[in-house]
Enzyme design. Structure first.
Site, PDB file in Angstrom:
ATOM      1  N   PRO A 159      45.316  48.062  47.569  1.00 56.38           N
ATOM      2  CA  PRO A 159      46.664  47.808  47.037  1.00 56.38           C
ATOM      3  C   PRO A 159      47.695  47.669  48.152  1.00 56.38           C
ATOM      4  O   PRO A 159      48.757  47.085  47.963  1.00 56.38           O
ATOM      5  CB  PRO A 159      46.931  49.047  46.183  1.00 56.38           C
ATOM      6  CG  PRO A 159      45.590  49.572  45.831  1.00 56.38           C
ATOM      7  CD  PRO A 159      44.734  49.293  47.028  1.00 56.38           C
ATOM      8  N   GLU A 216      38.251  56.936  47.674  1.00 54.78           N
ATOM      9  CA  GLU A 216      39.694  56.918  47.996  1.00 54.78           C
ATOM     10  C   GLU A 216      40.031  55.794  48.955  1.00 54.78           C
ATOM     11  O   GLU A 216      41.189  55.407  49.106  1.00 54.78           O
ATOM     12  CB  GLU A 216      40.116  58.274  48.584  1.00 54.78           C
ATOM     13  CG  GLU A 216      39.943  59.445  47.629  1.00 54.78           C
ATOM     14  CD  GLU A 216      40.542  59.126  46.252  1.00 54.78           C
ATOM     15  OE1 GLU A 216      39.795  59.186  45.251  1.00 54.78           O
ATOM     16  OE2 GLU A 216      41.733  58.755  46.205  1.00 54.78           O
ATOM     17  N   ARG A 265      36.104  27.286  43.856  1.00 53.07           N
ATOM     18  CA  ARG A 265      36.753  26.154  43.184  1.00 53.07           C
ATOM     19  C   ARG A 265      37.216  25.083  44.159  1.00 53.07           C
ATOM     20  O   ARG A 265      37.414  23.934  43.790  1.00 53.07           O
ATOM     21  CB  ARG A 265      37.959  26.638  42.380  1.00 53.07           C
ATOM     22  CG  ARG A 265      37.617  27.594  41.236  1.00 53.07           C
ATOM     23  CD  ARG A 265      38.878  28.121  40.585  1.00 53.07           C
ATOM     24  NE  ARG A 265      39.677  27.010  40.052  1.00 53.07           N
ATOM     25  CZ  ARG A 265      39.385  26.359  38.913  1.00 53.07           C
ATOM     26  NH1 ARG A 265      38.309  26.713  38.259  1.00 53.07           N
ATOM     27  NH2 ARG A 265      40.129  25.376  38.475  1.00 53.07           N
ATOM     28  N   ASP A 281      45.459  22.360  39.472  1.00 54.22           N
ATOM     29  CA  ASP A 281      45.510  23.782  39.119  1.00 54.22           C
ATOM     30  C   ASP A 281      46.906  24.336  39.313  1.00 54.22           C
ATOM     31  O   ASP A 281      47.667  23.852  40.146  1.00 54.22           O
ATOM     32  CB  ASP A 281      44.586  24.577  40.068  1.00 54.22           C
ATOM     33  CG  ASP A 281      43.210  24.786  39.474  1.00 54.22           C
ATOM     34  OD1 ASP A 281      42.339  25.284  40.176  1.00 54.22           O
ATOM     35  OD2 ASP A 281      43.036  24.401  38.299  1.00 54.22           O
TER      36      ASP A 281
HETATM   37  C1  4FV Z   1      42.581  46.900  45.254  1.00 55.95           C
HETATM   38  C2  4FV Z   1      43.621  46.137  44.699  1.00 55.95           C
HETATM   39  C3  4FV Z   1      42.220  48.263  44.886  1.00 55.95           C
HETATM   40  C4  4FV Z   1      41.590  51.203  46.227  1.00 55.95           C
HETATM   41  C5  4FV Z   1      40.634  52.272  46.625  1.00 55.95           C
HETATM   42  C6  4FV Z   1      39.394  50.405  45.850  1.00 55.95           C
HETATM   43  C7  4FV Z   1      40.820  50.216  45.427  1.00 55.95           C
HETATM   44  C8  4FV Z   1      39.271  51.839  46.190  1.00 55.95           C
HETATM   45  N1  4FV Z   1      41.983  46.149  46.178  1.00 55.95           N
HETATM   46  N2  4FV Z   1      43.605  44.917  45.308  1.00 55.95           N
HETATM   47  N3  4FV Z   1      44.494  46.485  43.724  1.00 55.95           N
HETATM   48  N4  4FV Z   1      41.255  48.844  45.661  1.00 55.95           N
HETATM   49  O1  4FV Z   1      42.759  48.833  43.941  1.00 55.95           O
HETATM   50  O2  4FV Z   1      42.614  44.941  46.190  1.00 55.95           O
HETATM   51  O3  4FV Z   1      38.376  51.995  47.246  1.00 55.95           O
END
Ligand code: 4FV
Length: 252
Positions: A91, A118, A156, A171
């Site tokens: 994230p 985590e 794609r 698209d």
């Molecule tokens: C995530 C997202 C996501 C965080 C810890 C995987 C998680 C766990 N990745 N965009 N939203 N990853 O939530 O790309 O390891």
């Protein structure tokens, strides 16, 4: 193009690579996807790949050494004329957008690192990760789904994958705007709902104009940020501005 994926769950990829319109992209010679089970590089004796976080707190963290062993094996397997970027997903990453997909599609491929638990020990990220990408502001249980999202978007763009190359040119986002609405049979539903007559006119110029107006109107309503970006990139012409000023009624 070669894509290597380091993951604790390679089985999550197999199905996606053989189904749907994108399956052609993963045929040999197009996007060569190589799956690397992280467990194979775990610390002996129990192939450990994670441990508790320093400082305490819930959950586990992926360890540096198994990841470094996996990355070294991937690098050794790839003939790295042009070293591929290591991409991880969290994230905290940069939001994945179409220009990033197009950039990666034009390059030597990538090494996708799927986190779990985590997350990944920050020292590995600082030392080895070239790009951290996010697919949205929510928390997933692993990086596999974001990696599949990227693989699908890359697929794609592979020539010959979509029945009609115009598909991805038209698209959403490839023209910087949201896509126009689509209609197919029947021409009139049981409740009497019809299809915009422009689409039944057979007049390709009128159809293209209607679709452009709908894309503009929908983008103006739902994603004005995209409209500003398209305007800034010079993707909007005087006819577009005139259409926007007219505020064409949206069919949706
Ligand atoms: C995530 C997202 C996501 C965080 C810890 C995987 C998680 C766990 N990745 N965009 N939203 N990853 O939530 O790309 O390891």
């Amino acid at each position: 193009m070669r894509i290597d994926v380091i993951t604790l769950f390679p089985e999550l990829f197999s199905a996606h690579l053989v189904h749907g319109v994108t399956r052609r992209a993963f045929e040999p010679g197009r996007i060569d996807v190589h799956l690397w089970p992280l467990r194979d590089f775990g610390d002996p004796p129990h192939a450990r790949v994670d441990d508790r976080p320093y400082g305490g707190g819930p959950g586990m963290v992926l360890l540096v050494e198994p990841l470094e062993r996996a990355l070294a094996a991937v690098r050794a397997a790839r003939d790295e004329a042009a070293p591929a970027p290591v991409v991880s997903f969290s994230p905290a990453g940069t939001l994945l957008r179409q220009p990033t997909v197009e950039q990666l599609a034009a390059g030597p491929g990538a090494i996708l690192l799927c986190g779990r638990y985590e997350g990944i020990d920050q020292r590995f990220i600082d030392a080895h990760v070239d790009r951290e990408l996010s697919i949205g502001d929510y928390v997933l249980s692993g990086g596999e789904l974001p990696a599949l999202v990227l693989l699908d978007a890359l697929a794609r763009l592979q020539p010959g994958v979509l029945g009609d190359a115009r598909s991805h040119q038209q698209d959403s986002f490839s023209a910087g705007l949201l896509d126009h609405p689509h209609y197919s049979r029947p021409e009139r539903l049981a409740d009497g709902t019809g299809v915009p007559e422009e689409l039944l006119s057979g007049n390709h110029a009128a159809i293209a104009a209607w679709r452009r107006e709908q894309s503009l109107a929908l983008t103006a309503e739902r994603r004005p940020d995209l409209l500003d970006a398209a305007r800034a990139e010079g993707l909007l012409g005087p006819a577009d501005e005139a259409a926007l000023a007219r505020k064409p009624p949206r069919t949706l």
